[in-house]
Structure formats: C-alpha cells, structure tokens
Design a protein around this motif. Structure first.
Motif, PDB file in Angstrom:
ATOM      1  N   LYS A  87     -30.295 -15.841  40.234  1.00 28.83           N
ATOM      2  CA  LYS A  87     -29.820 -17.188  40.560  1.00 28.83           C
ATOM      3  C   LYS A  87     -28.307 -17.184  40.750  1.00 28.83           C
ATOM      4  CE  LYS A  87     -30.241 -21.764  40.763  1.00 28.83           C
ATOM      5  NZ  LYS A  87     -31.082 -22.483  41.760  1.00 28.83           N
ATOM      6  N   MET A  88     -27.586 -16.488  39.892  1.00 24.11           N
ATOM      7  CA  MET A  88     -26.134 -16.438  40.002  1.00 24.11           C
ATOM      8  C   MET A  88     -25.697 -15.671  41.241  1.00 24.11           C
ATOM      9  SD  MET A  88     -24.643 -16.211  36.110  1.00 24.11           S
ATOM     10  CE  MET A  88     -25.438 -14.682  35.658  1.00 24.11           C
ATOM     11  N   GLN A  89     -26.480 -14.656  41.625  1.00 24.06           N
ATOM     12  CA  GLN A  89     -26.170 -13.941  42.859  1.00 24.06           C
ATOM     13  C   GLN A  89     -26.340 -14.855  44.069  1.00 24.06           C
ATOM     14  OE1 GLN A  89     -28.684 -10.492  42.757  1.00 24.06           O
ATOM     15  NE2 GLN A  89     -27.589  -9.557  41.040  1.00 24.06           N
ATOM     16  N   VAL A  90     -27.414 -15.646  44.062  1.00 22.43           N
ATOM     17  CA  VAL A  90     -27.654 -16.579  45.164  1.00 22.43           C
ATOM     18  C   VAL A  90     -26.514 -17.604  45.254  1.00 22.43           C
ATOM     19  CG1 VAL A  90     -29.154 -18.458  45.965  1.00 22.43           C
ATOM     20  CG2 VAL A  90     -30.156 -16.319  45.153  1.00 22.43           C
ATOM     21  N   LEU A  91     -26.013 -18.044  44.105  1.00 21.35           N
ATOM     22  CA  LEU A  91     -24.933 -19.031  44.066  1.00 21.35           C
ATOM     23  C   LEU A  91     -23.562 -18.409  44.310  1.00 21.35           C
ATOM     24  CD1 LEU A  91     -26.102 -21.150  40.985  1.00 21.35           C
ATOM     25  CD2 LEU A  91     -26.303 -21.748  43.417  1.00 21.35           C
ATOM     26  N   GLY A  92     -23.514 -17.074  44.458  1.00 26.80           N
ATOM     27  CA  GLY A  92     -22.242 -16.402  44.718  1.00 26.80           C
ATOM     28  C   GLY A  92     -21.370 -16.235  43.491  1.00 26.80           C
ATOM     29  N   MET A  93     -21.957 -16.380  42.293  1.00 29.73           N
ATOM     30  CA  MET A  93     -21.177 -16.266  41.067  1.00 29.73           C
ATOM     31  C   MET A  93     -20.956 -14.822  40.654  1.00 29.73           C
ATOM     32  SD  MET A  93     -22.817 -19.324  38.751  1.00 29.73           S
ATOM     33  CE  MET A  93     -22.411 -21.045  39.061  1.00 29.73           C
ATOM     34  N   ILE A  94     -21.925 -13.974  40.950  1.00 34.55           N
ATOM     35  CA  ILE A  94     -21.795 -12.555  40.676  1.00 34.55           C
ATOM     36  C   ILE A  94     -22.327 -11.795  41.889  1.00 34.55           C
ATOM     37  CG2 ILE A  94     -21.983 -12.763  38.169  1.00 34.55           C
ATOM     38  CD1 ILE A  94     -24.890 -11.947  38.375  1.00 34.55           C
ATOM     39  N   SER A  95     -21.982 -10.526  41.964  1.00 32.33           N
ATOM     40  CA  SER A  95     -22.429  -9.715  43.093  1.00 32.33           C
ATOM     41  C   SER A  95     -23.646  -8.885  42.698  1.00 32.33           C
ATOM     42  CB  SER A  95     -21.301  -8.782  43.543  1.00 32.33           C
ATOM     43  OG  SER A  95     -21.074  -7.781  42.565  1.00 32.33           O
ATOM     44  N   ASN A  96     -24.220  -8.213  43.680  1.00 34.68           N
ATOM     45  CA  ASN A  96     -25.361  -7.334  43.413  1.00 34.68           C
ATOM     46  C   ASN A  96     -24.966  -6.113  42.589  1.00 34.68           C
ATOM     47  OD1 ASN A  96     -27.143  -8.960  44.854  1.00 34.68           O
ATOM     48  ND2 ASN A  96     -26.654  -7.946  46.790  1.00 34.68           N
ATOM     49  N   PHE A  97     -23.678  -5.955  42.350  1.00 33.64           N
ATOM     50  CA  PHE A  97     -23.188  -4.834  41.563  1.00 33.64           C
ATOM     51  C   PHE A  97     -23.814  -4.813  40.171  1.00 33.64           C
ATOM     52  CE2 PHE A  97     -19.718  -3.045  38.791  1.00 33.64           C
ATOM     53  CZ  PHE A  97     -19.877  -1.741  39.198  1.00 33.64           C
ATOM     54  N   VAL A  98     -24.198  -5.990  39.671  1.00 35.59           N
ATOM     55  CA  VAL A  98     -24.777  -6.069  38.337  1.00 35.59           C
ATOM     56  C   VAL A  98     -26.080  -5.275  38.253  1.00 35.59           C
ATOM     57  CG1 VAL A  98     -26.173  -8.158  38.698  1.00 35.59           C
ATOM     58  CG2 VAL A  98     -25.273  -7.645  36.430  1.00 35.59           C
ATOM     59  N   ASN A  99     -26.792  -5.144  39.365  1.00 27.68           N
ATOM     60  CA  ASN A  99     -28.044  -4.382  39.354  1.00 27.68           C
ATOM     61  C   ASN A  99     -27.805  -2.913  39.034  1.00 27.68           C
ATOM     62  OD1 ASN A  99     -29.556  -6.654  40.039  1.00 27.68           O
ATOM     63  ND2 ASN A  99     -29.214  -6.338  42.219  1.00 27.68           N
ATOM     64  N   ARG A 100     -26.698  -2.369  39.539  1.00 32.85           N
ATOM     65  CA  ARG A 100     -26.377  -0.967  39.256  1.00 32.85           C
ATOM     66  C   ARG A 100     -25.879  -0.813  37.824  1.00 32.85           C
ATOM     67  NH1 ARG A 100     -24.119  -1.707  44.330  1.00 32.85           N
ATOM     68  NH2 ARG A 100     -21.971  -1.632  43.555  1.00 32.85           N
ATOM     69  N   LEU A 101     -25.172  -1.829  37.319  1.00 30.19           N
ATOM     70  CA  LEU A 101     -24.688  -1.776  35.954  1.00 30.19           C
ATOM     71  C   LEU A 101     -25.840  -1.780  34.948  1.00 30.19           C
ATOM     72  CD1 LEU A 101     -21.742  -4.341  36.073  1.00 30.19           C
ATOM     73  CD2 LEU A 101     -21.537  -1.874  35.849  1.00 30.19           C
ATOM     74  N   ALA A 102     -26.958  -2.384  35.345  1.00 31.84           N
ATOM     75  CA  ALA A 102     -28.056  -2.586  34.404  1.00 31.84           C
ATOM     76  C   ALA A 102     -29.074  -1.457  34.406  1.00 31.84           C
ATOM     77  CB  ALA A 102     -28.766  -3.898  34.731  1.00 31.84           C
ATOM     78  N   SER A 103     -28.785  -0.352  35.086  1.00 33.43           N
ATOM     79  CA  SER A 103     -29.724   0.772  35.109  1.00 33.43           C
ATOM     80  C   SER A 103     -29.443   1.684  33.920  1.00 33.43           C
ATOM     81  CB  SER A 103     -29.571   1.557  36.416  1.00 33.43           C
ATOM     82  OG  SER A 103     -29.850   0.725  37.518  1.00 33.43           O
ATOM     83  N   PRO A 104     -30.257   1.612  32.867  1.00 33.72           N
ATOM     84  CA  PRO A 104     -29.941   2.352  31.640  1.00 33.72           C
ATOM     85  C   PRO A 104     -30.370   3.804  31.696  1.00 33.72           C
ATOM     86  CG  PRO A 104     -31.958   1.151  31.329  1.00 33.72           C
ATOM     87  CD  PRO A 104     -31.484   0.843  32.747  1.00 33.72           C
ATOM     88  N   GLU A 105     -29.699   4.604  30.917  1.00 30.04           N
ATOM     89  CA  GLU A 105     -30.138   5.976  30.731  1.00 30.04           C
ATOM     90  C   GLU A 105     -31.349   5.970  29.809  1.00 30.04           C
ATOM     91  OE1 GLU A 105     -26.720   4.909  28.033  1.00 30.04           O
ATOM     92  OE2 GLU A 105     -27.223   4.757  30.156  1.00 30.04           O
ATOM     93  N   ALA A 106     -32.102   7.062  29.808  1.00 26.67           N
ATOM     94  CA  ALA A 106     -33.281   7.134  28.946  1.00 26.67           C
ATOM     95  C   ALA A 106     -32.843   7.161  27.489  1.00 26.67           C
ATOM     96  CB  ALA A 106     -34.103   8.372  29.272  1.00 26.67           C
ATOM     97  N   LEU A 107     -33.396   6.265  26.689  1.00 29.94           N
ATOM     98  CA  LEU A 107     -32.995   6.170  25.295  1.00 29.94           C
ATOM     99  C   LEU A 107     -34.202   6.274  24.365  1.00 29.94           C
ATOM    100  CD1 LEU A 107     -30.431   3.253  25.669  1.00 29.94           C
ATOM    101  CD2 LEU A 107     -29.902   5.631  25.207  1.00 29.94           C
TER     102      LEU A 107
END
Length: 218
Positions: free
Chosen positions: A154-174
């Motif tokens: 929703k925030m991406q659609v509203l232009g509040m954040i970029s799609n960059f957050v998707n790459r930030l949220a890719s976790p390593e195996a834990l």
C-alpha cells in the motif's frame, strides 16, 4: 445492506468474512493505510501476548529454578539481523530499512516456530492449552507477515516507499542445523528470543505508523 469489502493484495475481500466479493462491487472500498496499520498492530499485540504467556508457562513448568534461568546464555537465531535497540535508534533508522527489518524478523521465525511446536508436541507435560497456543503463535506469524506485506505494498502504491524494501526483506537462512535434537533449553531459547522479537516488531510498527500517518496520536 451489503457487506463492505477491502482491496487486499489484489483481491476484494469481505470485511470480517471469508468469501471474496465479486470484482468492483459498489459496496466495496479500498482499505486506507490507517486501517491496514490498525489491523497489523492489533495482530502484533496479540502475537506478543501469546508469546509472553507461553514463555511464562515454560519457565513455570519446565525449568526447575530461577537460578537456572539466570545462567542461561540465549542464542537467538535472529541475531544476524541488524534490528535497532530502543525507540530512538528505531526512529533514526530509514523507514524503508525499518520495514525491511520487520519483514526479515517475521520470515526468519516461520520455520523455527513450527519446529518448536513439533518439538513441544512430544512433551506430555505440555498441556493442551499451551500446545494450542504454540500452534496459534506459529500461524499468527504467517498471517502477520502477510498483513505487513500488504501495508508495504500500500505504501509503495502511495509513493511513500520504493520497491527497494522488497530486497531489504530477503532474509538469510536462519534455521537450526538439526531441529530434531532440540532440548528444553533450546526450546526456551526460541520462546525467549521470539518474545523479544515480537515486542520489537510491535514497536517498529508503531513507529512506522506514527511516521507515515502523523495525524494519528502517537
């Protein structure tokens, strides 16, 4: 009177009901960012409450003494995730990065919580109430992750954040190396660490809500 609906993750969904509305019904409306934040905050509060209850139950029924608890050196599986400590540090973190931390934490706990539930199911002393709470906690993490993803979209659609957050949220195996060998202290570690992380997620969501919806009381 028709049931109102919300557009969530590309689907029109009835509020408070499982059926999906037909596309573009007049009674349907797009969920506001405030509504979405309220829902994930309610869900995160419930999740932290359940994790705190289970943590207390575990200390009471499985660990023999408070002295043993104090000697435990906790090995949290999410220690590799750079999560800010304290409100001020979280507020200073860029908003996209903070959203990424929330998503990382939720993804990282999905499998360990499932293994925890399976491990505890073999302990006969773990009562049915607590066992059901363990399963509920596992399912709630999946639902909260989906809800937070919806907020991010929703925030991406509203232009509040970029799609960059998707790459930030890719976790390593834990995942633990061998969940079949978990003992009581390993299970206690899971509850101790998840209670801490569920509290972090709740606080981070509050900070993001205040940052993106300043008219709300914070």
């Amino acid at each position: 009177m028709g049931l109102s609906c919300l557009l969530l993750r590309g689907r029109w969904v009835r509020v408070g009901a499982a059926p999906i509305c037909s596309d573009m019904q007049e009674s349907c409306q797009v969920a506001s960012l405030t509504d979405l934040f309220e829902r994930v905050l309610q869900h995160s509060a419930r999740l932290h409450s359940v994790s705190s209850d289970l943590h207390s139950d575990f200390e009471q029924y499985f660990l023999p003494s408070k002295n043993q608890i104090h000697r435990i050196s906790h090995n949290c599986r999410t220690s590799a995730i750079l999560a800010p400590d304290g409100k001020e540090n979280a507020q200073r973190m860029p908003r996209e990065e903070l959203m990424g931390v929330i998503l990382k934490l939720l993804v990282a706990w999905k499998d360990p919580l499932w293994y925890f539930h399976q491990s505890m199911a073999h302990h006969h002393d773990f009562n049915n109430y607590s066992s059901s709470k363990a399963l509920e906690m596992t399912n709630m993490v999946h639902k909260l992750h989906t809800g937070v993803e919806t907020v991010a979209e929703k925030m991406q659609v509203l232009g509040m954040i970029s799609n960059f957050v998707n790459r930030l949220a890719s976790p390593e195996a834990l995942l633990p190396s061998d969940h079949t060998t978990w003992g009581l202290l390993e299970n206690y570690d899971v509850l101790y660490c998840f209670r801490r992380d569920s509290n972090r997620v709740q606080n981070y969501l509050k900070i993001l809500k205040c940052a993106f919806i300043p008219e709300e009381e914070c």
